[in-house]
Design a protein around this motif. Structure first.
Motif, PDB file in Angstrom:
ATOM      1  N   GLU A 210      -7.652   1.753   0.198  1.00  0.00           N
ATOM      2  CA  GLU A 210      -6.582   2.758   0.035  1.00  0.00           C
ATOM      3  C   GLU A 210      -5.348   2.135  -0.607  1.00  0.00           C
ATOM      4  OE1 GLU A 210      -5.676   4.783   3.678  1.00  0.00           O
ATOM      5  OE2 GLU A 210      -7.520   5.965   3.624  1.00  0.00           O
ATOM      6  N   LYS A 211      -5.010   0.929  -0.169  1.00  0.00           N
ATOM      7  CA  LYS A 211      -3.837   0.246  -0.745  1.00  0.00           C
ATOM      8  C   LYS A 211      -4.075  -0.114  -2.212  1.00  0.00           C
ATOM      9  CE  LYS A 211      -1.080  -1.528   2.981  1.00  0.00           C
ATOM     10  NZ  LYS A 211      -1.820  -1.126   4.198  1.00  0.00           N
ATOM     11  N   LEU A 212      -5.306  -0.544  -2.515  1.00  0.00           N
ATOM     12  CA  LEU A 212      -5.630  -0.882  -3.905  1.00  0.00           C
ATOM     13  C   LEU A 212      -5.542   0.358  -4.793  1.00  0.00           C
ATOM     14  CD1 LEU A 212      -8.635  -3.289  -3.214  1.00  0.00           C
ATOM     15  CD2 LEU A 212      -6.576  -3.905  -4.513  1.00  0.00           C
ATOM     16  N   VAL A 213      -6.031   1.471  -4.274  1.00  0.00           N
ATOM     17  CA  VAL A 213      -5.986   2.716  -5.051  1.00  0.00           C
ATOM     18  C   VAL A 213      -4.532   3.142  -5.257  1.00  0.00           C
ATOM     19  CG1 VAL A 213      -6.588   5.175  -4.995  1.00  0.00           C
ATOM     20  CG2 VAL A 213      -8.309   3.458  -4.392  1.00  0.00           C
ATOM     21  N   ASP A 214      -3.712   3.014  -4.221  1.00  0.00           N
ATOM     22  CA  ASP A 214      -2.276   3.316  -4.358  1.00  0.00           C
ATOM     23  C   ASP A 214      -1.636   2.442  -5.434  1.00  0.00           C
ATOM     24  OD1 ASP A 214      -2.412   5.220  -2.433  1.00  0.00           O
ATOM     25  OD2 ASP A 214      -1.561   3.993  -0.820  1.00  0.00           O
ATOM     26  N   ALA A 215      -2.134   1.203  -5.538  1.00  0.00           N
ATOM     27  CA  ALA A 215      -1.569   0.278  -6.529  1.00  0.00           C
ATOM     28  C   ALA A 215      -2.108   0.550  -7.931  1.00  0.00           C
ATOM     29  CB  ALA A 215      -1.873  -1.164  -6.116  1.00  0.00           C
ATOM     30  N   GLY A 216      -3.083   1.464  -8.041  1.00  0.00           N
ATOM     31  CA  GLY A 216      -3.577   1.848  -9.360  1.00  0.00           C
ATOM     32  C   GLY A 216      -5.022   1.480  -9.639  1.00  0.00           C
TER      33      GLY A 216
END
Lengths: 360, 334
Positions: A183-189
């Motif tokens: 989820e954090k990676l996706v938030d980062a793009g």
């Protein structure tokens, strides 16, 4: 003949791609570290030397830029930083997860050891594991970046479990953490995540717990994010066709090493996901010819139509000499472009109808 | 009165310094694994490693001292892997573990080797008056781990392996016990009819020593027929893996009885969590509570599996716990 499209995969198609057909080219993840990076690490670990944490960070940044650029130069459509910041695929994550401790090296085979960690209390997520790595790589290239992440089954299976009732319970606890990180990676793009599960297909019926873990991992991850699953050196007949139920877009499979002797496994029933086919052997320190790799890519077309095909080396290439690793990638990209052109020209038969066995 | 004896199935991890030193001396590839005719420097490193593991067993008061089998790069396949009429080929998975060994392919007669006997001679010198324990793969497991291109018949191959092991054993120095490790009897159970041959093969090996023979099984419980046949072999004890499987092991003991001695695998050889001596003793009592007859002459307390899976310090702690558990049980029994 104009090719079919595949929205999830084709978001990574480069603008102005020469051929109508597109076979996505990428790597599994790891790449040989430059010798100077290993030397820098020795200096950093030497308490008597002035080379400090900041110096070592600068060195890993430089290496990550260099290998990302080397992937671009080889022509890959989706790149990785070659995992320059990681040492080993379980240790790296265990150091970042609360609940793990290290007690020393254990044997894998011969004099090959790894620091197999122990889970001694509930596993907990604290700081992000890979967001810094992803952001750095993404800023160093214009190409799409893939993020490989070790899956919860392998993280559990390659650890000593002191804290959980059984390994399935530990796997599911770790799946929650992997979900949080993605989820954090996706938030980062990040738009392309590869979950590495080399422990899958090594014991009977392990596909069930991996499936359960994957459901937990992808919960709340947007549809357009591409999720791959990398599996290698197992008995695939133990996991097929059950894996087709997994909530992933792509299966990345090692098959060149066994000269495609397990290819038949995937022909019946029909392979409904995307196939990221291993087309160069990472255990042979010789660069396969473009013609040979073209033949290997065509093996993939026996399983899926062109729009479902991705190609990569069998596995991480970190144990190869660097020039060999580069040669394999460059030849792989050239071979993929050749196959695309031949598909455009209608020179390759993509009929996958199964010939019934003679005694049927 | 029952004697409680602390011991292990052998195959210890190398001390960490020896892991480093031998990696340097031998290398990391398949062709770098032990050959049986290693040079002086490598032999010297193993000698120092052996002295360390024997010394530690004496120090913690383990009742049986093993050589440690530190040279066994190919684990239980070692006695064949160093044999002159055996080719070592691809790297293959060691049971369902993340461990690998070289596939030993038998290409000629399994003549006398003396490799394991020489190790035990060296250990005997280090062990002084302590009771020495020999360790060998059981004939069935060794046959299952190997490939055959010479005997060309499963029964002949198994018999040849049993004769080979018996020949090796005859050349061993005096030893108090022999642990014959037979995990394959559990993981790849012999088919109907072949289970009898497996027991005969164990008989052949057991007859070659005057020592007490323990046939130790692990990674689950034996199928009942296999267990029943095993009881026909002339052995002193069967070893049970009570870490992996309790119910089926108890069932076998209840239904078919037991040998006069018994080995209880109560300490987990594949997990770093170190058991308390009191807990080990309690587990032994739990087993005996389930059995109608419990007047065993000797009860061996051991890890369920080999211990090379563990980091070195944890392996040492497990041995210490076993030694203390045997002492506790002994006190209680008297």
């Amino acid at each position: 003949m104009s090719p079919e499209t595949n929205e999830n995969r084709d978001q990574f198609r480069p603008e102005g791609h020469d051929n109508d057909h597109f076979i996505l080219t990428t790597v599994v993840g790891s790449y040989p570290k430059p010798k100077w990076l290993n030397r820098a690490k020795e200096l950093y670990e030497d308490p008597d030397h002035k080379f400090d944490a900041e110096d070592y960070e600068e060195a890993t940044d430089d290496a990550a830029r260099l290998i990302t650029e080397e992937h671009e130069r080889a022509g890959l459509d989706v790149v990785v930083d070659g995992e320059m910041r990681r040492n080993e695929m379980v240790e790296f994550f265990a150091h970042r997860i609360q609940g793990y401790e290290f007690n020393g090296p254990v044997k894998v085979w011969g004099h090959n050891y790894f620091d197999k960690p122990s889970v001694v209390s509930d596993v907990e997520y604290t700081d992000s594991w890979l967001v810094d790595e992803y952001e750095f790589t993404a800023s160093a290239t214009d190409r799409p970046v893939k993020v490989p992440i070790t899956g919860p089954y392998t993280l559990a299976n390659w650890s000593f479990n002191e804290a959980y009732e059984d390994d399935d319970e530990l796997t599911l606890a770790l799946a929650g953490l992997v979900n949080e990180e993605i989820e954090k990676l996706v938030d980062a793009g990040a738009r392309y995540i590869q979950i590495d599960e080399p422990a899958l297909a090594t014991t009977p019926d392990d596909h069930a717990i991996v499936g359960e873990a994957l459901e937990q991992i992808v919960a709340d991850i947007p549809e357009e994010v591409r999720i791959g699953l990398h599996v290698c050196y197992g008995d695939y007949s133990r996991i097929y066709p059950e894996i087709l139920e997994y909530p992933v877009d792509e299966f990345d499979l090692e098959l060149a090493n066994g000269d495609y002797d397990q290819l038949e496994v995937f022909k019946d029933p029909e392979f409904t996901a995307d196939l990221a086919l291993g087309v160069t052997d990472v255990h042979v320190a010789e660069v396969e010819s473009v013609a040979q790799i073209e033949r290997n890519i065509k093996k993939g077309l026996e399983i899926v139509p062109p729009e479902q095909l991705v190609v990569s080396p069998d596995c991480g290439v970190k144990l190869l000499p660097r020039e060999v690793a580069y040669g394999k990638m460059a030849n792989m990209v050239e071979a993929a472009r050749n196959v695309e052109a031949k598909l455009d020209a209608g020179e390759i038969d993509v009929d996958r109808s199964v010939t019934p066995p003679a005694d049927d | 009165m029952t004697a409680y004896v602390s011991t292990t199935p052998g195959l210890f991890p190398l001390p960490d310094w020896a892991k480093d030193e031998l990696s340097e001396l031998k290398g990391h590839q398949k062709h770098d694994l032990i050959s049986g005719d290693e040079g002086e420097e490598i032999a010297d490193a193993y000698e120092r490693g052996r002295a360390e593991v024997v010394g530690h067993q004496l120090e913690v008061g383990l009742d049986r001292v093993s050589e440690g089998q530190l040279r066994w790069d190919d684990m239980l396949a070692h006695p064949l892997a160093v044999h002159e009429n055996v080719d070592t080929r691809g790297i293959v998975r060691y049971y369902d573990n993340n461990n690998f060994y070289r596939d030993p392919v038998v290409t000629g007669d399994l003549t006398f080797s003396g490799d394991v006997g020489a190790e035990l001679e060296a250990a005997a010198e280090l062990a002084d008056d302590a009771s020495l324990q020999a360790v060998l793969p059981g004939p069935y497991s060794l046959a299952e781990l190997a490939s055959d291109e010479h005997y060309n018949d499963d029964a002949d191959f198994l018999a040849a392996i049993a004769d080979f092991l018996a020949g090796e054993l005859e050349a061993f120095p005096d030893h108090e016990t022999l642990f014959l490790l037979e995990p394959s009897l559990v993981t790849d159970a012999p088919s109907e009819g072949f289970d009898e041959r497996a027991s005969e093969a164990i008989d052949t090996v057991a007859a070659a020593t005057d020592a007490d023979v323990v046939t130790h099984t692990y990674w689950g419980a034996l199928e009942e027929k296999v267990y029943a046949h095993l009881l026909d072999a002339d052995i002193d004890a069967v070893g049970f893996d009570f870490v992996t499987e309790q119910e089926d092991s108890i069932y076998n003991l209840q239904e078919y009885g037991a040998t006069d001695d018994i080995a209880l695998g109560l300490v987990d050889g594949q997990n770093t969590l170190v058991e308390e001596p009191e807990a080990i003793r309690d587990r032994a009592e739990w087993v005996f509570d389930k059995l109608p007859v419990t007047d065993f002459d000797t009860v061996y307390l051991t890890t369920n599996t080999e211990t090379f899976y563990l980091p070195y310090a944890k392996y040492e702690a497990k041995l210490e716990a076993l030694a203390a558990a045997a002492e506790l049980s002994e006190v209680k029994a008297t």
